[in-house]
Scaffold this motif. Structure first.
Motif, PDB file in Angstrom:
ATOM      1  N   ASP A   1      -0.034  -7.307   3.850  1.00  0.00           N
ATOM      2  CA  ASP A   1       0.792  -7.845   4.930  1.00  0.00           C
ATOM      3  C   ASP A   1       1.925  -6.865   5.212  1.00  0.00           C
ATOM      4  OD1 ASP A   1      -0.833  -9.959   4.492  1.00  0.00           O
ATOM      5  OD2 ASP A   1       0.667 -11.224   3.527  1.00  0.00           O
ATOM      6  N   ILE A   2       2.320  -6.806   6.484  1.00  0.00           N
ATOM      7  CA  ILE A   2       3.405  -5.917   6.897  1.00  0.00           C
ATOM      8  C   ILE A   2       4.560  -6.790   7.370  1.00  0.00           C
ATOM      9  CG2 ILE A   2       4.100  -4.172   8.556  1.00  0.00           C
ATOM     10  CD1 ILE A   2       2.125  -2.928   6.979  1.00  0.00           C
ATOM     11  N   ILE A   3       5.742  -6.549   6.794  1.00  0.00           N
ATOM     12  CA  ILE A   3       6.919  -7.313   7.196  1.00  0.00           C
ATOM     13  C   ILE A   3       7.942  -6.327   7.733  1.00  0.00           C
ATOM     14  CG2 ILE A   3       8.686  -8.912   6.411  1.00  0.00           C
ATOM     15  CD1 ILE A   3       6.756  -9.368   3.974  1.00  0.00           C
ATOM     16  N   GLY A   4       8.458  -6.603   8.911  1.00  0.00           N
ATOM     17  CA  GLY A   4       9.424  -5.657   9.470  1.00  0.00           C
ATOM     18  C   GLY A   4      10.055  -6.210  10.723  1.00  0.00           C
ATOM     19  N   VAL A   5      10.865  -5.371  11.337  1.00  0.00           N
ATOM     20  CA  VAL A   5      11.559  -5.748  12.567  1.00  0.00           C
ATOM     21  C   VAL A   5      10.890  -5.004  13.711  1.00  0.00           C
ATOM     22  CG1 VAL A   5      13.760  -5.656  13.751  1.00  0.00           C
ATOM     23  CG2 VAL A   5      13.683  -6.193  11.333  1.00  0.00           C
ATOM     24  N   THR A   6      10.540  -5.735  14.765  1.00  0.00           N
ATOM     25  CA  THR A   6       9.760  -5.150  15.845  1.00  0.00           C
ATOM     26  C   THR A   6      10.591  -4.174  16.660  1.00  0.00           C
ATOM     27  OG1 THR A   6      10.347  -6.981  17.279  1.00  0.00           O
ATOM     28  CG2 THR A   6       8.294  -7.179  16.073  1.00  0.00           C
ATOM     29  N   LYS A   7       9.905  -3.451  17.515  1.00  0.00           N
ATOM     30  CA  LYS A   7      10.540  -2.465  18.390  1.00  0.00           C
ATOM     31  C   LYS A   7      11.455  -3.192  19.375  1.00  0.00           C
ATOM     32  CE  LYS A   7       7.567   0.677  19.845  1.00  0.00           C
ATOM     33  NZ  LYS A   7       6.496   1.254  20.686  1.00  0.00           N
TER      34      LYS A   7
ATOM     35  N   MET B   1       7.871  -0.272  -0.047  1.00  0.00           N
ATOM     36  CA  MET B   1       8.491   0.069   1.229  1.00  0.00           C
ATOM     37  C   MET B   1       7.956   1.396   1.736  1.00  0.00           C
ATOM     38  SD  MET B   1      12.438  -1.171   1.254  1.00  0.00           S
ATOM     39  CE  MET B   1      12.877  -0.713  -0.387  1.00  0.00           C
ATOM     40  N   GLY B   2       7.765   1.483   3.037  1.00  0.00           N
ATOM     41  CA  GLY B   2       7.273   2.724   3.636  1.00  0.00           C
ATOM     42  C   GLY B   2       7.895   2.921   4.995  1.00  0.00           C
ATOM     43  N   TYR B   3       7.642   4.084   5.572  1.00  0.00           N
ATOM     44  CA  TYR B   3       8.215   4.424   6.878  1.00  0.00           C
ATOM     45  C   TYR B   3       7.076   4.718   7.843  1.00  0.00           C
ATOM     46  CZ  TYR B   3      12.436   4.667   4.200  1.00  0.00           C
ATOM     47  OH  TYR B   3      13.484   4.323   3.388  1.00  0.00           O
ATOM     48  N   LYS B   4       7.125   4.088   9.005  1.00  0.00           N
ATOM     49  CA  LYS B   4       6.038   4.274   9.979  1.00  0.00           C
ATOM     50  C   LYS B   4       6.136   5.666  10.593  1.00  0.00           C
ATOM     51  CE  LYS B   4       4.419   2.346  14.349  1.00  0.00           C
ATOM     52  NZ  LYS B   4       4.267   1.135  15.140  1.00  0.00           N
ATOM     53  N   ALA B   5       5.036   6.416  10.516  1.00  0.00           N
ATOM     54  CA  ALA B   5       5.037   7.793  11.022  1.00  0.00           C
ATOM     55  C   ALA B   5       4.396   7.882  12.395  1.00  0.00           C
ATOM     56  CB  ALA B   5       4.307   8.703  10.053  1.00  0.00           C
ATOM     57  N   GLY B   6       3.299   7.170  12.612  1.00  0.00           N
ATOM     58  CA  GLY B   6       2.622   7.238  13.903  1.00  0.00           C
ATOM     59  C   GLY B   6       1.185   6.797  13.765  1.00  0.00           C
ATOM     60  N   MET B   7       0.399   7.040  14.813  1.00  0.00           N
ATOM     61  CA  MET B   7      -0.993   6.589  14.821  1.00  0.00           C
ATOM     62  C   MET B   7      -1.942   7.750  15.037  1.00  0.00           C
ATOM     63  SD  MET B   7      -0.957   2.898  16.701  1.00  0.00           S
ATOM     64  CE  MET B   7      -2.639   2.530  16.247  1.00  0.00           C
ATOM     65  N   THR B   8      -3.191   7.529  14.641  1.00  0.00           N
ATOM     66  CA  THR B   8      -4.263   8.474  14.918  1.00  0.00           C
ATOM     67  C   THR B   8      -5.544   7.659  14.998  1.00  0.00           C
ATOM     68  OG1 THR B   8      -5.372  10.474  14.182  1.00  0.00           O
ATOM     69  CG2 THR B   8      -4.650   8.975  12.473  1.00  0.00           C
ATOM     70  N   HIS B   9      -6.699   8.320  15.085  1.00  0.00           N
ATOM     71  CA  HIS B   9      -7.932   7.536  15.028  1.00  0.00           C
ATOM     72  C   HIS B   9      -8.894   8.129  14.015  1.00  0.00           C
ATOM     73  CE1 HIS B   9      -8.990  10.487  18.264  1.00  0.00           C
ATOM     74  NE2 HIS B   9     -10.119  10.531  17.568  1.00  0.00           N
ATOM     75  N   ILE B  10      -9.803   7.283  13.546  1.00  0.00           N
ATOM     76  CA  ILE B  10     -10.772   7.712  12.542  1.00  0.00           C
ATOM     77  C   ILE B  10     -12.171   7.352  13.039  1.00  0.00           C
ATOM     78  CG2 ILE B  10      -9.195   7.475  10.589  1.00  0.00           C
ATOM     79  CD1 ILE B  10     -11.770   4.870  10.791  1.00  0.00           C
ATOM     80  N   VAL B  11     -13.156   8.009  12.465  1.00  0.00           N
ATOM     81  CA  VAL B  11     -14.555   7.655  12.717  1.00  0.00           C
ATOM     82  C   VAL B  11     -15.127   7.211  11.382  1.00  0.00           C
ATOM     83  CG1 VAL B  11     -16.811   8.492  13.443  1.00  0.00           C
ATOM     84  CG2 VAL B  11     -14.757   9.340  14.558  1.00  0.00           C
TER      85      VAL B  11
ATOM     86  N   ARG C   1      10.750   3.465  11.448  1.00  0.00           N
ATOM     87  CA  ARG C   1      11.222   2.139  11.020  1.00  0.00           C
ATOM     88  C   ARG C   1      10.753   1.857   9.594  1.00  0.00           C
ATOM     89  NH1 ARG C   1      12.492  -2.193  14.245  1.00  0.00           N
ATOM     90  NH2 ARG C   1      13.981  -0.672  15.028  1.00  0.00           N
ATOM     91  N   VAL C   2      11.652   1.310   8.793  1.00  0.00           N
ATOM     92  CA  VAL C   2      11.282   0.966   7.418  1.00  0.00           C
ATOM     93  C   VAL C   2      10.505  -0.346   7.439  1.00  0.00           C
ATOM     94  CG1 VAL C   2      13.513  -0.130   6.963  1.00  0.00           C
ATOM     95  CG2 VAL C   2      12.107   0.599   5.073  1.00  0.00           C
TER      96      VAL C   2
END
Length: 403
Positions: free
Chosen positions: A223-229, A52-62, A348-349
């Motif tokens: 795979d990611i299992i969760g409840v959408t926004k 289980m994890g908690y979504k923190a946010g997004m960024t980008h990579i090269v 979100r968990v």
């Protein structure tokens, strides 16, 4: 002889929206529930199948692509990535299941001796006003020899009769430092090894931490299992993506013009209507792990937090962007960097599960070598990667001057 038959529609069109996700209603659970676990292979060592994890946010990579035959081979690409904070989970129990003609049935549940306060909170609606008696009786078993014998008897029963073993784990809220103090508890199937090995594995991990590195690895597909926004009550245009009607339409144009024929004089379930959008339970497969990040750690009396550095970009920076992740904060624990977006809002968990498929595609097995991870501010047009960059560019500022 043809007239008198059914009318036809003037324009043919495929239907809007999938019927596979009906009913579109609010999920009854907040935490993603794995409806299936990967197939068990006794030849492998015992391991967990979920985390289980908690979504923190997004960024980008090269990164440089290694895809022979493709146009982007040996070229640099920029890709969006999601950061999921995954502090170690604590194992607090084990459940054994036996197969019956009606499916699996839980045979025995054994709890550990000490269960953390955050896990006990899950069993109460109002923790502060409760007597906090949960598990006070069950932990007495571990104290005397009679109870120890009973526990051993139950464990041996599990080894003898059960076909699946699942371990009960909970997330650690106290090291996450969010507002919520109530841990998320979940049963995770153990795969690999014999049943006896699994029971012993679970028994040896009681009250111990399981890090995310023990479950997943770099470059793995998960795979990611969760409840959408959640989006609340929405009309048909937003909810089903139906066409808007022409501008001059009476009484609004974000509607469905014809919601069915005269007869049958009922509305069919296939007709798009307004209603709940979002907060649905979903499973997304094949998310590639770009990096398994380690949390902050003390090494030789120094705080090591260079978990966003790469071979090419040796800057001593952590994954948290300048000013923190919007609506989340700082990521100080272990994290997973996934390619692309994933379900749910920040905080979100999410349940991360090992893939159900065996991956053979070149795409899935590609080795990822990150050149650069962006840590500029995600709140506005971030120009600087680290506070040092900013200070070097800006020079001494008025707010930093010595009085």
């Amino acid at each position: 002889q043809e007239y008198g038959s059914m009318s036809h529609r003037k324009f043919e069109a495929p239907r809007h929206g999938s019927k596979g996700f009906l009913p579109k209603k609010r999920s009854k659970r907040h935490k993603g529930k794995p409806k299936a676990f990967p197939k068990d292979d006794p030849s492998k060592p015992v391991h967990l199948t979920c985390f289980m994890g908690y979504k923190a946010g997004m960024t980008h990579i090269v990164r440089e692509v290694d895809r022979p035959g493709s146009k982007v081979n040996k070229k640099e690409v920029v890709e969006g990535c999601t950061i999921i904070e995954t502090p170690p989970m604590v194992a607090i129990g084990v459940v054994g299941y036996i197969e019956t003609p009606r499916g699996l049935r839980a045979l025995k549940t054994i709890w550990a001796e000490h269960i953390g306060e955050e896990a006990k909170r899950r069993f109460y609606k109002n923790w502060s006003q409760s007597k906090k008696k949960a598990f006070t009786k069950s932990c007495t078993k571990w104290a005397d020899d009679l109870g120890k014998k009973e526990i051993e008897k139950e464990l041996s029963q599990m080894k003898k009769y059960c076909t699946t073993i699942r371990i009960i784990v909970h997330t650690q809220m106290k090291i996450l430092r969010r507002r919520q103090k109530k841990a998320h508890i979940m049963e995770v199937q153990l795969n690999g090894g014999s049943i006896a090995d699994k029971v012993d594995f679970a028994r040896n991990h009681f009250e111990k931490e399981v890090p995310v590195g023990a479950v997943f690895a770099q470059d793995e597909m998960i795979d990611i299992i969760g409840v959408t926004k959640g989006h609340g009550f929405k009309g048909v245009t937003s909810r089903w993506h139906t066409k808007k009607l022409p501008r001059k339409t009476h009484k609004g144009l974000r509607k469905v013009a014809c919601i069915g024929a005269w007869h049958p004089s009922r509305i069919q379930f296939t007709v798009p209507r307004a209603g709940q959008k979002g907060y649905h339970h979903r499973t997304e497969i094949n998310k590639k792990i770009y990096r398994m990040g380690a949390g902050y750690a003390m090494k030789d009396g120094k705080l090591v937090k260079n978990n966003a550095a790469t071979e090419y970009d040796l800057a001593d920076k952590s994954i948290t962007p300048m000013g923190g992740f919007p609506h989340y904060g700082e990521v100080k624990q272990d994290f997973i960097l996934l390619k692309g977006c994933c379900i749910g809002p920040k905080k979100r968990v999410l349940t991360l599960r090992k893939s159900l498929l065996t991956h053979t595609k070149k795409r899935a097995l590609e080795k990822i070598n990150l050149k650069f991870i962006d840590t500029s501010s995600k709140f506005g047009h971030g120009r600087f990667q680290t506070p040092q960059d900013k200070a070097a560019f800006m020079g001494p500022l008025k707010k930093d001057r010595k009085e």
